[in-house]
Design a protein around this motif. Structure first.
Motif, PDB file in Angstrom:
ATOM      1  N   PRO A 343       0.741  -0.805   0.139  1.00  0.00           N
ATOM      2  CA  PRO A 343      -0.059  -0.293   0.524  1.00  0.00           C
ATOM      3  C   PRO A 343       1.101   1.218   0.050  1.00  0.00           C
ATOM      4  O   PRO A 343       0.233   1.811  -0.806  1.00  0.00           O
ATOM      5  N   THR A 344       1.951   1.101   0.478  1.00  0.00           N
ATOM      6  CA  THR A 344       2.701   1.826   0.860  1.00  0.00           C
ATOM      7  C   THR A 344       3.676   2.433  -0.603  1.00  0.00           C
ATOM      8  O   THR A 344       2.765   3.883  -1.216  1.00  0.00           O
ATOM      9  N   ARG A 345       4.070   1.744  -1.399  1.00  0.00           N
ATOM     10  CA  ARG A 345       3.828   2.164  -2.691  1.00  0.00           C
ATOM     11  C   ARG A 345       3.269   1.923  -3.234  1.00  0.00           C
ATOM     12  O   ARG A 345       3.626   2.975  -4.657  1.00  0.00           O
ATOM     13  N   ASP A 373       2.398   0.308   6.204  1.00  0.00           N
ATOM     14  CA  ASP A 373       1.996  -0.097   4.698  1.00  0.00           C
ATOM     15  C   ASP A 373       0.422  -0.133   5.547  1.00  0.00           C
ATOM     16  O   ASP A 373      -1.129   0.295   4.480  1.00  0.00           O
ATOM     17  N   ARG A 374      -0.584  -0.194   6.757  1.00  0.00           N
ATOM     18  CA  ARG A 374      -1.859  -0.056   7.295  1.00  0.00           C
ATOM     19  C   ARG A 374      -1.676   1.185   7.005  1.00  0.00           C
ATOM     20  O   ARG A 374      -3.669   1.076   7.028  1.00  0.00           O
ATOM     21  N   ARG A 375      -1.624   2.329   7.556  1.00  0.00           N
ATOM     22  CA  ARG A 375      -1.501   3.494   7.193  1.00  0.00           C
ATOM     23  C   ARG A 375      -2.380   3.786   5.440  1.00  0.00           C
ATOM     24  O   ARG A 375      -2.569   4.625   5.861  1.00  0.00           O
ATOM     25  N   SER A 376      -1.359   3.389   4.427  1.00  0.00           N
ATOM     26  CA  SER A 376      -1.608   3.273   3.636  1.00  0.00           C
ATOM     27  C   SER A 376      -2.857   3.222   2.963  1.00  0.00           C
ATOM     28  O   SER A 376      -3.506   3.638   2.027  1.00  0.00           O
ATOM     29  N   LEU A 377      -2.893   2.096   3.839  1.00  0.00           N
ATOM     30  CA  LEU A 377      -4.285   1.048   3.056  1.00  0.00           C
ATOM     31  C   LEU A 377      -5.247   1.922   3.793  1.00  0.00           C
ATOM     32  O   LEU A 377      -5.930   2.142   2.566  1.00  0.00           O
ATOM     33  N   GLU A 378      -5.251   2.114   4.216  1.00  0.00           N
ATOM     34  CA  GLU A 378      -6.463   3.157   5.254  1.00  0.00           C
ATOM     35  C   GLU A 378      -6.463   4.778   4.505  1.00  0.00           C
ATOM     36  O   GLU A 378      -8.273   4.480   3.688  1.00  0.00           O
ATOM     37  N   SER A 382     -10.089   5.218   1.913  1.00  0.00           N
ATOM     38  CA  SER A 382     -10.526   6.533   2.152  1.00  0.00           C
ATOM     39  C   SER A 382     -11.023   7.876   1.072  1.00  0.00           C
ATOM     40  O   SER A 382     -11.813   7.684   0.482  1.00  0.00           O
ATOM     41  N   ASP A 383      -9.688   7.048   0.335  1.00  0.00           N
ATOM     42  CA  ASP A 383      -9.755   8.493  -1.117  1.00  0.00           C
ATOM     43  C   ASP A 383     -10.468   7.930  -2.251  1.00  0.00           C
ATOM     44  O   ASP A 383     -11.835   8.860  -3.091  1.00  0.00           O
ATOM     45  N   LEU A 384     -10.332   5.914  -2.280  1.00  0.00           N
ATOM     46  CA  LEU A 384     -11.719   5.814  -2.652  1.00  0.00           C
ATOM     47  C   LEU A 384     -12.881   5.719  -2.961  1.00  0.00           C
ATOM     48  O   LEU A 384     -13.568   6.513  -3.810  1.00  0.00           O
ATOM     49  N   LYS A 385     -12.856   5.495  -1.298  1.00  0.00           N
ATOM     50  CA  LYS A 385     -14.751   6.007  -0.921  1.00  0.00           C
ATOM     51  C   LYS A 385     -14.858   8.174  -1.311  1.00  0.00           C
ATOM     52  O   LYS A 385     -16.324   7.745  -1.358  1.00  0.00           O
ATOM     53  N   GLY A 386     -14.649   7.790  -1.356  1.00  0.00           N
ATOM     54  CA  GLY A 386     -14.307   9.421  -1.814  1.00  0.00           C
ATOM     55  C   GLY A 386     -14.764  10.036  -2.787  1.00  0.00           C
ATOM     56  O   GLY A 386     -15.179  10.891  -2.687  1.00  0.00           O
ATOM     57  N   ILE A 387     -14.524   9.045  -4.026  1.00  0.00           N
ATOM     58  CA  ILE A 387     -14.482   9.467  -5.163  1.00  0.00           C
ATOM     59  C   ILE A 387     -15.929   8.596  -5.416  1.00  0.00           C
ATOM     60  O   ILE A 387     -16.411   8.107  -6.954  1.00  0.00           O
ATOM     61  N   GLY A 388     -16.804   7.735  -4.269  1.00  0.00           N
ATOM     62  CA  GLY A 388     -17.790   7.137  -4.598  1.00  0.00           C
ATOM     63  C   GLY A 388     -17.829   5.845  -5.273  1.00  0.00           C
ATOM     64  O   GLY A 388     -18.205   4.998  -5.914  1.00  0.00           O
ATOM     65  N   LYS A 421     -14.498  -1.817   9.717  1.00  0.00           N
ATOM     66  CA  LYS A 421     -14.719  -0.610  10.407  1.00  0.00           C
ATOM     67  C   LYS A 421     -14.873   0.694   8.863  1.00  0.00           C
ATOM     68  O   LYS A 421     -15.022   1.512   9.166  1.00  0.00           O
ATOM     69  N   GLU A 422     -14.138   0.497   7.975  1.00  0.00           N
ATOM     70  CA  GLU A 422     -14.160   1.085   7.095  1.00  0.00           C
ATOM     71  C   GLU A 422     -15.533   1.320   5.916  1.00  0.00           C
ATOM     72  O   GLU A 422     -15.308   2.241   4.875  1.00  0.00           O
ATOM     73  N   GLY A 423     -15.872   0.798   5.941  1.00  0.00           N
ATOM     74  CA  GLY A 423     -17.555   0.256   4.764  1.00  0.00           C
ATOM     75  C   GLY A 423     -17.125   0.000   3.530  1.00  0.00           C
ATOM     76  O   GLY A 423     -17.991  -0.289   2.965  1.00  0.00           O
TER      77      GLY A 423
END
Length: 471
Positions: A343-345, A373-378, A382-388, A421-423
């Motif tokens: 996820p970081t890369r 990596d865990r923070r990057s995946l979050e 979040s960014d993907l859900k932000g565009i629907g 947690k993130e839906g």
């Protein structure tokens, strides 16, 4: 042996005279002129590739130019491998991989000219080969480059070992194709450039009408056949800045078989999708798949999501997507993947393009190795859900499971909790292998990181079941 401006017996002034009598050398200079006058291609074209109808390897004039082109590309690879031997941990034979009078900086520059040729748009390169016309560019300016390249003439170099073997097996037939296969093998042995430059070499050799694997040359190329060849050729191979055991020979020749089939379209993800649609269980899903509403589906992941990888003719996600495309023209998919992707890369390399593509659904399969990596995946979720965009996270598609290379051994359970947690939707694919009694046969040659084609087809079925609402 190195062939450069210091060792070459012909002065530069004589080279221009020689080029009048050797059209292939002069025409090669036209290609070099192209390579330095044009910007690199924006992106590599997708296979399959086909032979250009204007190019005839049997025509003496064109055959001469193709031969010079192979020699040039071999020289660039050899220059790069001399640098690799000098700077890497694994050293090659000091006589064969000696820089001679060339500096490492100059050798690196010479090696880069292979990338320059590969960056020429295919149609432009074929124009130069077919007509010997570079639009009036001053080719003499670049002619010395071909003479400055180191000449890979040592008998113990892999390309020369394989070339001698194939010429003997084929009794002198298909000489240019034998050279092409040997050229590909030399670069493939290096491993690090097999996802980019090697694929460019495949494209060029296929475009000029050459064969690119042992089976295309009409030779047996099963795994046992390739191991026998490796057992014969490994002892003849000089010490190189990479491993050349019998098993290495087997794997590299196997890679040429796989990429040869995919790059020519003989067997690839589209062929697998067509075959899969004939299966009764998958054919039964056709009505549901055909009714799917328009959607853009993205795949973000490591090599197990990549159809390019040598272990399979197509990745599970691409095969499934191609099945849907064949019955539903409103379905689109895009690959955003890299070998070993974390996820970081992914945030650094793919996220911007992924968001710009604006997918409706994104399926992710990446390596989680540390807290970053865990923070990057979050962030990605979040960014993907932000565009629907709907997000799906696959735990794994290997029966033998996660390799636990990082800090955490609870990766699967953490991913599942993160999805709650993130839906996002957690897809527990890893345990599905229990439905396949032959899963142990899915391991590819010499490793347990990837999957053979049969394993990818199995998981493609599962993804199709999901899309058809049957899972």
């Amino acid at each position: 042996m190195l062939l450069n401006s210091t060792f070459h017996p012909v002065e530069a002034s004589m080279r221009r005279l020689l080029s009048r009598f050797y059209p292939a050398v002069a025409a090669l200079s036209l290609l070099l002129a192209f390579s330095f006058s044009m910007a690199p291609a924006a992106e590599r074209p997708d296979p399959p590739f086909t032979a250009d109808s204007r190019i005839d390897p049997g025509d003496p004039a064109q055959a001469g130019l193709i031969s010079q082109l192979i020699t040039f590309l071999d020289g660039t690879v050899y220059a790069g491998q001399i640098v690799l031997s000098e700077t890497g941990q694994v050293k090659g034979d000091p006589e064969i991989f000696s820089p001679g009078t060339l500096s490492l900086e100059r050798l690196g520059e010479l090696a880069s000219y292979g990338d320059s040729i590969a960056a020429i748009p295919g149609s432009t390169l074929m124009d130069a080969l077919a007509y010997g016309d570079a639009g009036g560019l001053d080719a003499e300016r670049y002619q010395d480059i071909a003479y400055a390249l180191p000449l890979p003439s040592a008998p113990g170099l892999p390309l020369n070992v394989l070339r001698a073997y194939l010429e003997k097996r084929l009794e002198g037939q298909d000489k240019l194709s034998v050279r092409a296969v040997s050229s590909l093998l030399q670069l493939c042995m290096e491993i690090e450039r097999d996802a980019d430059l090697l694929q460019d070499f495949f494209r060029i050799y296929i475009n000029v009408g050459l064969k690119v694997s042992l089976s295309q040359l009409g030779l047996p190329a099963g795994e046992d056949d390739l191991l026998k060849i490796g057992q014969e050729l490994s002892p003849l191979t000089a010490k190189c800045p990479y491993s050349t055991t019998p098993q290495d020979w087997q794997v590299m020749l196997y890679k040429l078989e796989m990429w040869g089939a995919k790059n020519t379209g003989q067997r690839d993800r589209k062929v697998l999708a067509s075959e899969l649609l004939k299966d009764p269980a998958v054919s039964a899903l056709r009505p549901a798949l055909a009714k799917l509403p328009p959607r853009r589906v993205a795949f973000l992941g490591h090599s197990l999501t990549m159809s390019l990888h040598w272990s399979t003719y197509g990745s599970w996600c691409d095969i499934a997507a191609e099945v849907v495309k064949q019955v539903n023209p409103q379905f689109e998919y895009g690959d955003f993947n890299s070998g070993g992707l974390t996820p970081t890369r992914a945030v650094q390399k793919h996220l911007k393009d992924l968001l710009a593509w604006h997918p409706d659904e994104t399926y992710m399969l990446m390596s989680i190795r540390n807290k970053e990596d865990r923070r990057s995946l979050e962030k990605i979720i979040s960014d993907l859900k932000g565009i629907g965009c709907k997000v799906f996270i696959v735990d794994d598609v290997r029966p033998w499971g996660f390799r636990n290379e990082g800090e955490y051994k609870d990766t699967y359970s953490w991913l599942e909790a993160l999805c709650r947690k993130e839906g996002a939707t957690f897809l527990a694919f890893q345990q599905l292998y229990k439905k396949a009694p032959v899963w142990k046969a899915w391991r590819p040659l010499t490793e347990d990181i990837h999957l053979r084609t049969e394993g990818h087809i199995f998981y493609a079925r599962e993804l199709l079941n999901l899309w058809a609402g049957k899972m």
